[in-house]
Write a protein that holds these residues in place. Sequence first.
Motif, PDB file in Angstrom:
ATOM      1  N   ILE A   1      27.302  33.753  54.306  1.00 53.61           N
ATOM      2  CA  ILE A   1      26.722  34.171  53.027  1.00 53.61           C
ATOM      3  C   ILE A   1      27.814  34.923  52.279  1.00 53.61           C
ATOM      4  O   ILE A   1      28.440  35.828  52.830  1.00 53.61           O
ATOM      5  N   ARG A   2      28.051  34.525  51.051  1.00 50.78           N
ATOM      6  CA  ARG A   2      29.109  35.152  50.254  1.00 50.78           C
ATOM      7  C   ARG A   2      28.521  35.829  49.021  1.00 50.78           C
ATOM      8  O   ARG A   2      27.542  35.365  48.463  1.00 50.78           O
ATOM      9  N   ALA A   3      29.163  36.910  48.597  1.00 50.32           N
ATOM     10  CA  ALA A   3      28.736  37.665  47.421  1.00 50.32           C
ATOM     11  C   ALA A   3      29.586  37.254  46.224  1.00 50.32           C
ATOM     12  O   ALA A   3      30.820  37.261  46.299  1.00 50.32           O
ATOM     13  N   ALA A   4      28.957  36.920  45.108  1.00 47.19           N
ATOM     14  CA  ALA A   4      29.674  36.503  43.908  1.00 47.19           C
ATOM     15  C   ALA A   4      30.640  37.583  43.434  1.00 47.19           C
ATOM     16  O   ALA A   4      31.733  37.278  42.944  1.00 47.19           O
ATOM     17  N   ALA A   5      30.279  38.839  43.580  1.00 51.67           N
ATOM     18  CA  ALA A   5      31.131  39.935  43.124  1.00 51.67           C
ATOM     19  C   ALA A   5      32.439  40.020  43.910  1.00 51.67           C
ATOM     20  O   ALA A   5      33.401  40.633  43.451  1.00 51.67           O
ATOM     21  N   LEU A   6      32.490  39.388  45.077  1.00 53.88           N
ATOM     22  CA  LEU A   6      33.690  39.414  45.921  1.00 53.88           C
ATOM     23  C   LEU A   6      34.389  38.057  45.969  1.00 53.88           C
ATOM     24  O   LEU A   6      35.188  37.807  46.871  1.00 53.88           O
ATOM     25  N   GLU A   7      34.115  37.205  44.992  1.00 48.71           N
ATOM     26  CA  GLU A   7      34.599  35.825  45.068  1.00 48.71           C
ATOM     27  C   GLU A   7      36.110  35.694  45.198  1.00 48.71           C
ATOM     28  O   GLU A   7      36.604  34.712  45.732  1.00 48.71           O
TER      29      GLU A   7
ATOM     30  N   HIS B   1      35.683  36.699  52.335  1.00 46.03           N
ATOM     31  CA  HIS B   1      34.668  37.537  52.966  1.00 46.03           C
ATOM     32  C   HIS B   1      33.490  36.673  53.388  1.00 46.03           C
ATOM     33  O   HIS B   1      33.372  35.526  52.979  1.00 46.03           O
TER      34      HIS B   1
END
Length: 105
Positions: free
Chosen positions: A7-13, A17
């Motif tokens: 699962i990835r966070a858009a804010a950390l693209e 991560h």
Amino acid sequence: MSAVEVIRAAALERVPHGFLGRRGGVSRGLHGGLNVGTGSADDAAAIAENRRRATEAVLPGGQLVTVYQVHSAECVTARAPFDHALRPHADALVTDRPGLALGVL
């Protein structure tokens, strides 16, 4: 063989991560799935394979660095993987070294 769930966070693209689930691992029984916890009673070879798969899913070619989690405010700087028996007791990691995949579990 199923793929490791990431699962990835858009804010950390822009930063490699991932938050991992249980899918894609080789552990069986009570520890079934992607068990990466070296403190568990799971088979050591299964844990090693799961850790390899987890690292490849997040940072291909990277080296996984983890701490011994103690639920504290401690943060350590990782410059290289820690010897497993000498892992620092902490709950956060930072690094400026490319190729290190930092993991807290």
